[in-house]
Enzyme design. Structure first.
Site, short mmCIF file in Angstrom:
data_model
loop_
_atom_site.label_atom_id
_atom_site.label_comp_id
_atom_site.label_asym_id
_atom_site.label_seq_id
_atom_site.Cartn_x
_atom_site.Cartn_y
_atom_site.Cartn_z
N ASP A 92 16.84 11.13 89.80
CA ASP A 92 16.67 9.71 90.12
C ASP A 92 18.01 9.00 90.36
O ASP A 92 19.07 9.64 90.35
CB ASP A 92 15.88 9.08 88.95
CG ASP A 92 14.97 7.96 89.39
OD1 ASP A 92 15.16 7.42 90.49
OD2 ASP A 92 14.07 7.60 88.60
N TRP A 105 15.25 6.66 96.59
CA TRP A 105 14.41 5.62 97.19
C TRP A 105 14.75 5.31 98.65
O TRP A 105 14.44 4.23 99.16
CB TRP A 105 14.48 4.33 96.34
CG TRP A 105 14.51 4.59 94.87
CD1 TRP A 105 13.65 5.40 94.19
CD2 TRP A 105 15.45 4.10 93.90
NE1 TRP A 105 14.00 5.42 92.85
CE2 TRP A 105 15.09 4.64 92.66
CE3 TRP A 105 16.56 3.24 93.98
CZ2 TRP A 105 15.81 4.36 91.49
CZ3 TRP A 105 17.27 2.96 92.82
CH2 TRP A 105 16.89 3.51 91.59
N ASP A 108 9.25 2.71 94.79
CA ASP A 108 8.12 3.27 94.03
C ASP A 108 6.77 2.84 94.62
O ASP A 108 6.57 1.68 94.95
CB ASP A 108 8.19 2.81 92.57
CG ASP A 108 9.27 3.57 91.81
OD1 ASP A 108 10.08 4.25 92.46
OD2 ASP A 108 9.28 3.47 90.58
C1 GLA Z 1 12.11 5.47 89.25
C2 GLA Z 1 11.44 6.50 90.14
C3 GLA Z 1 10.01 6.72 89.66
C4 GLA Z 1 10.03 7.19 88.21
C5 GLA Z 1 10.79 6.20 87.34
C6 GLA Z 1 11.02 6.72 85.94
O1 GLA Z 1 11.56 4.22 89.38
O2 GLA Z 1 11.46 6.08 91.47
O3 GLA Z 1 9.35 7.67 90.49
O4 GLA Z 1 10.66 8.45 88.15
O5 GLA Z 1 12.06 5.88 87.89
O6 GLA Z 1 11.72 5.82 85.14
#
Ligand code: GLA
Length: 403
Positions: free
Chosen positions: A150, A184, A205
């Site tokens: 991440d 992202w 997300d």
């Molecule tokens: C980010 C990621 C999610 C998830 C969360 C966990 O937002 O994009 O997919 O892994 O972190 O905290």
């Protein structure tokens, strides 16, 4: 001549050192399950065992799902004070992470973990920054098969470098691990991540709403259609072993049946990783039938690995077209609107030229048999126009086979 050989040698060497990931681990988009969308950090070994069991008993494994990935929340809040190692939370995993991974493996499944390129994970657990090689050795010693990495707490860090470092660390640790980048889409990973990882998130997300944005104040989640709108312009960057990842599935998490079907169909048209995000232990028949539909999954897993192109976007109707192997095609009619949509699609008048694959769908020069994949019906061929009505937020997915 000698100069030329040296020059070619240099190109070869630099190319090799650039392509640093474990090759060939994701020749088709990875399929599995991830804990985040339903459980966030409320995870433990009982959940994982239950998910592994139902992955097999529900037919998910048989349909192609193999990875069980624990997302954020599997560690204690601090690293080991002496060794600096990450510590799987003993309260959540009293039998130990290794025993749990062995259990998942004993079911013929694969196992993945999550961490972050920053100093902390998004939920505040220890991040990997500065510990890349140590963490990679830890993952290798556990025998994991997949790492989601991440992008929280990364102020001042260069994404390309950070992901390249972790990729090299995994390679050096020597245990084959699918590397899933999750920044992202902030740094356009589709332009640089293919040598480094096997998939990369393209967008923020996902949420379990069909369209629009869910605003949490400090951060936002995207509805399914918002994510879809970001995919068409980057389709040329994806392919076998390097996939655009529009995020994990929300099928079974509160969408209507039609929306579940549309979401799943578009992910398959996009050759997206299929990572279920529901509580599979409690899924209803309709969710199970959607997630395990082998004919629709076959579009996703087609060996050519070409993402669909958005051929038509008119009012609330979209038509996505995906080239498949053996000169077959998939066509997905999507009704994004709040009213049923009538379609009258005359294949004879529509010649689809895909600028990416250079393939042509031309019903004047070839005839294709049509199969409606969700209703499981053969519905004639491309000599006659296709006339039907598509429900609200629903799809018609047709496979075209050259006759
Ligand atoms: C980010 C990621 C999610 C998830 C969360 C966990 O937002 O994009 O997919 O892994 O972190 O905290």
């Amino acid at each position: 001549m000698i100069k030329k050989i040296l020059f070619l040698g240099l190109i070869f060497l630099s190319d090799k050192s650039f392509s640093q990931k474990f090759e060939g681990l994701a020749l088709t988009p990875p399929m599995g399950w991830n804990s985040w969308n339903t459980f966030q950090t409320n995870i433990d070994e009982q959940l994982v065992r239950g998910i592994a069991d139902v992955m097999v008993s529900s037919g998910m494994k048989d349909a192609g799902y193999s990875y069980i990935v624990l997302d954020d929340g599997w560690m204690t809040m601090e690293r080991d004070k002496t060794t600096g190692d990450l510590i799987p939370d003993p309260k959540k995993f009293p039998s130990g992470m290794k025993a749990l991974i062995d259990y998942v493996h004993s079911k013929g499944l694969k196992f993945g973990l999550y961490n972050c390129a920053g100093t902390k994970t998004c939920a505040g657990y220890p991040g990997t920054r500065g510990y890349e090689y140590q963490d990679a050795r830890f993952y290798a010693s556990l025998g994991i098969d997949y790492l989601k990495f991440d992008w929280c707490y990364t102020d001042g860090i260069n994404a390309k470098e950070a992901y390249a470092t972790m990729s090299k660390a995994l390679k050096t640790a020597g245990h084959p691990i699918v590397f899933s980048l999750c920044e992202w889409g902030s740094n356009k990973p589709w332009q640089w991540a293919a040598p480094v990882g096997h998939l990369w998130r393209t967008t923020g997300d996902i949420s379990n709403v069909f369209d629009g944005i869910v605003d949490h104040g400090t951060w936002k989640q995207d509805g399914i259609m918002k994510i879809v709108d970001a995919q068409d312009s980057i389709r040329q960057y994806a392919g076998p072993d390097h996939w655009n990842d529009p995020d994990m599935l929300e099928v079974g998490n509160g969408l209507t049946v039609a929306e579940n079907r549309s979401h799943f169909s578009i992910w398959c048209m996009l050759a997206a990783p299929l990572i279920a995000g529901n509580d599979m232990r409690k899924m209803d028949e309709s969710t199970k039938n959607i997630l395990t539909d082998k004919e629709v999954i076959a579009l996703d897993q087609d060996p050519l690995g070409i993402e669909a192109l958005r051929y038509v976007k008119k009012d609330s109707l979209e038509i996505w077209v995906k080239p498949l192997s053996n000169d077959n095609w998939a066509v997905c009619f999507l009704n994004r609107g709040n009213q049923p949509k009538q379609i009258d699609f005359d294949w004879q008048n529509e010649i689809v030229n895909d600028p990416l694959s250079k393939k042509e769908l031309n019903a004047k020069t070839s005839t294709y048999k049509l199969r409606d994949l969700w209703s499981k019906k053969d519905i004639g061929d491309t000599k006659k126009p296709l006339k039907t009505t598509i429900g609200v937020h629903d799809v018609l997915v047709v496979r075209l086979t050259k006759s």
